[in-house]
Motif scaffolding. Structure first.
Motif, PDB file in Angstrom:
ATOM      1  N   ASP A   1       0.716  -1.106  -0.055  1.00 60.49           N
ATOM      2  CA  ASP A   1       0.051   0.161   0.050  1.00 60.49           C
ATOM      3  C   ASP A   1       0.943   1.063  -0.135  1.00 60.49           C
ATOM      4  N   PRO A   2       1.975   1.482   0.935  1.00 56.68           N
ATOM      5  CA  PRO A   2       2.493   2.691   0.889  1.00 56.68           C
ATOM      6  C   PRO A   2       3.233   2.866  -0.605  1.00 56.68           C
ATOM      7  N   TYR A   3       3.928   1.753  -0.974  1.00 58.51           N
ATOM      8  CA  TYR A   3       4.565   2.001  -2.049  1.00 58.51           C
ATOM      9  C   TYR A   3       3.672   2.501  -3.451  1.00 58.51           C
ATOM     10  N   ALA A   4       2.413   1.660  -3.450  1.00 55.72           N
ATOM     11  CA  ALA A   4       1.391   1.781  -4.588  1.00 55.72           C
ATOM     12  C   ALA A   4       1.106   3.552  -4.435  1.00 55.72           C
ATOM     13  N   ALA A   5       0.863   3.809  -3.181  1.00 59.25           N
ATOM     14  CA  ALA A   5       0.552   5.397  -3.355  1.00 59.25           C
ATOM     15  C   ALA A   5       1.456   6.313  -3.600  1.00 59.25           C
ATOM     16  N   GLU A   6       2.689   5.783  -3.177  1.00 69.46           N
ATOM     17  CA  GLU A   6       4.008   6.887  -3.691  1.00 69.46           C
ATOM     18  C   GLU A   6       4.295   6.921  -5.035  1.00 69.46           C
ATOM     19  N   VAL A   7       4.162   5.657  -5.880  1.00 67.50           N
ATOM     20  CA  VAL A   7       4.425   5.655  -7.206  1.00 67.50           C
ATOM     21  C   VAL A   7       3.383   5.913  -8.321  1.00 67.50           C
ATOM     22  N   LEU A   8       2.323   5.913  -7.988  1.00 70.05           N
ATOM     23  CA  LEU A   8       0.978   6.135  -8.507  1.00 70.05           C
ATOM     24  C   LEU A   8       1.181   7.534  -9.669  1.00 70.05           C
ATOM     25  N   PRO A   9       1.611   8.432  -9.089  1.00 74.58           N
ATOM     26  CA  PRO A   9       1.714   9.737  -9.976  1.00 74.58           C
ATOM     27  C   PRO A   9       3.032   9.537 -10.791  1.00 74.58           C
ATOM     28  N   LYS A  10       4.005   8.565 -10.787  1.00 81.07           N
ATOM     29  CA  LYS A  10       4.779   8.456 -11.761  1.00 81.07           C
ATOM     30  C   LYS A  10       4.434   7.221 -12.778  1.00 81.07           C
ATOM     31  N   MET A  11       3.304   6.380 -12.316  1.00 82.79           N
ATOM     32  CA  MET A  11       2.974   5.381 -13.285  1.00 82.79           C
ATOM     33  C   MET A  11       2.095   5.903 -14.344  1.00 82.79           C
ATOM     34  N   VAL A  12       1.176   6.787 -13.629  1.00 82.81           N
ATOM     35  CA  VAL A  12       0.069   7.608 -14.427  1.00 82.81           C
ATOM     36  C   VAL A  12       0.405   8.968 -14.024  1.00 82.81           C
ATOM     37  N   ALA A  13       0.594   9.790 -15.335  1.00 88.03           N
ATOM     38  CA  ALA A  13       0.460  11.156 -14.966  1.00 88.03           C
ATOM     39  C   ALA A  13      -0.250  11.909 -14.312  1.00 88.03           C
ATOM     40  N   PRO A  14       0.136  12.713 -13.467  1.00 90.76           N
ATOM     41  CA  PRO A  14      -1.100  13.393 -12.279  1.00 90.76           C
ATOM     42  C   PRO A  14      -2.151  13.955 -12.973  1.00 90.76           C
ATOM     43  N   HIS A  15      -2.113  14.526 -14.074  1.00 91.28           N
ATOM     44  CA  HIS A  15      -3.092  15.381 -14.919  1.00 91.28           C
ATOM     45  C   HIS A  15      -4.321  14.017 -15.415  1.00 91.28           C
ATOM     46  N   ASN A  16      -3.654  12.753 -15.536  1.00 91.25           N
ATOM     47  CA  ASN A  16      -4.465  11.550 -15.930  1.00 91.25           C
ATOM     48  C   ASN A  16      -5.202  11.074 -14.681  1.00 91.25           C
ATOM     49  N   ILE A  17      -4.446  11.281 -13.463  1.00 85.64           N
ATOM     50  CA  ILE A  17      -5.172  10.617 -12.318  1.00 85.64           C
ATOM     51  C   ILE A  17      -6.237  11.559 -12.073  1.00 85.64           C
ATOM     52  N   ARG A  18      -6.351  12.793 -12.194  1.00 88.40           N
ATOM     53  CA  ARG A  18      -7.490  13.692 -12.137  1.00 88.40           C
ATOM     54  C   ARG A  18      -8.683  13.486 -13.247  1.00 88.40           C
ATOM     55  N   ALA A  19      -7.976  13.325 -14.426  1.00 81.77           N
ATOM     56  CA  ALA A  19      -8.989  13.381 -15.777  1.00 81.77           C
ATOM     57  C   ALA A  19      -9.556  11.809 -15.897  1.00 81.77           C
ATOM     58  N   LEU A  20      -8.795  10.883 -15.531  1.00 81.99           N
ATOM     59  CA  LEU A  20      -9.035   9.439 -15.636  1.00 81.99           C
ATOM     60  C   LEU A  20      -9.027   8.647 -14.429  1.00 81.99           C
ATOM     61  N   PRO A  21      -9.988   9.045 -13.479  1.00 83.77           N
ATOM     62  CA  PRO A  21     -10.019   8.330 -12.276  1.00 83.77           C
ATOM     63  C   PRO A  21     -10.108   6.806 -12.069  1.00 83.77           C
ATOM     64  N   ALA A  22     -10.834   6.449 -13.367  1.00 81.06           N
ATOM     65  CA  ALA A  22     -11.043   4.831 -13.364  1.00 81.06           C
ATOM     66  C   ALA A  22      -9.901   4.137 -13.872  1.00 81.06           C
ATOM     67  N   VAL A  23      -8.971   4.675 -14.642  1.00 73.78           N
ATOM     68  CA  VAL A  23      -7.559   4.310 -14.818  1.00 73.78           C
ATOM     69  C   VAL A  23      -6.859   4.203 -13.580  1.00 73.78           C
TER      70      VAL A  23
END
Length: 269
Positions: free
Chosen positions: A144-166
């Protein structure tokens, strides 16, 4: 679907009919990362086989160290089980390095290569230490801690906002991964061979793909691979980070489909 191969139970998807395309997922994901490609190409004249690597998804977890060669031999054992001799082959990130290992071991079985957001050189001394430290951390803390940490590198931050399902899909894959399986892969990947010299000996059609915002394997890394593989094609996917197949699936599918169509025609000619 499941198969018993190399002493493990391997989960896999097998969709569509036609020329066989094998897709290898990255770390710390599972075969569901290829769902947009399997659905698109499985209905467009391809048989798409996407396995869960040992330690990931629905496949058996084997603690310790898992070298890339072990992953490669698991995949070929699955293909032998399915009666597949020659195939088109693609992978992303660690999956791309497994693709290179498959080429090292079984070049005669491969009809074309897709190398997405991946790198060919051996790990650096610093990188080896970092992978081993991360392996220990995952065993100690869980995913869990690693996943939260690297999510913004796996998925671009603007895509995290625009593509929440992804973003939710990617986060869910990472959280569901076995720490023991992920740690074993990290230790094995730290010891991977250098594939750079081999790149110049690749004779099959090759597509190199990368997202413009990939921090793990930046565009210049993909350009390096492209320069070293004779006759390869480079596709840079705008607005994507490390997972362009999920962040920009329509563009990724278009590029991949066009390449595979040409590759099949070239090999058949």
């Amino acid at each position: 679907m499941f198969a018993e191969v190399n002493g493990i139970r391997m989960g896999y998807d097998d969709e569509g009919e036609g020329d066989v395309l094998v897709l290898v997922h990255g770390h710390p994901f599972d075969r569901s990362m290829w769902r947009p490609q399997a659905e698109h190409l499985g209905g467009a004249g391809f048989r798409v086989i996407a396995p869960d690597l040992r330690g990931y998804g629905e496949s058996t977890v084997v603690p310790g160290t898992t070298p890339l060669e072990t992953f490669a031999r698991d995949i070929t054992a699955l293909l032998d089980h399915l009666g597949v001799d020659r195939f088109l082959l693609g992978g992303l990130s660690m999956g791309g390095q497994i693709v290179l290992e498959l080429h090292r071991l079984f070049a005669g079985r491969i009809r074309a290569l897709v190398l997405a957001d991946t790198s060919a050189p051996a790990e650096t001394a610093e990188g080896k230490v970092a992978r081993r430290v991360l392996a220990d951390r995952l065993l100690r803390e869980g995913m869990d801690p690693y996943a939260a940490e690297v999510l913004p590198k796996m998925v671009a931050p603007h895509n995290i906002r625009a593509l929440p399902a992804v973003a939710d899909h990617v986060l869910g894959m990472m959280r569901a991964t076995s720490p023991e399986g992920a740690a074993a892969a990290l230790r094995g990947r730290a010891e991977r061979p250098d594939y750079v010299a081999m790149l110049g000996r690749v004779t099959v059609p090759t597509l190199v793909v990368v997202g413009t915002e990939d921090e793990f394997t930046p565009v210049e890394v993909a350009e390096f691979t492209h320069r070293h593989v004779p006759g390869s094609r480079l596709a840079v996917i705008e607005g994507a980070a490390h997972l362009p197949n999920l962040e920009r699936p329509a563009e990724f599918n278009r590029v991949l489909g066009e390449f595979l169509g040409r590759a099949v025609a070239t090999v058949a000619a």
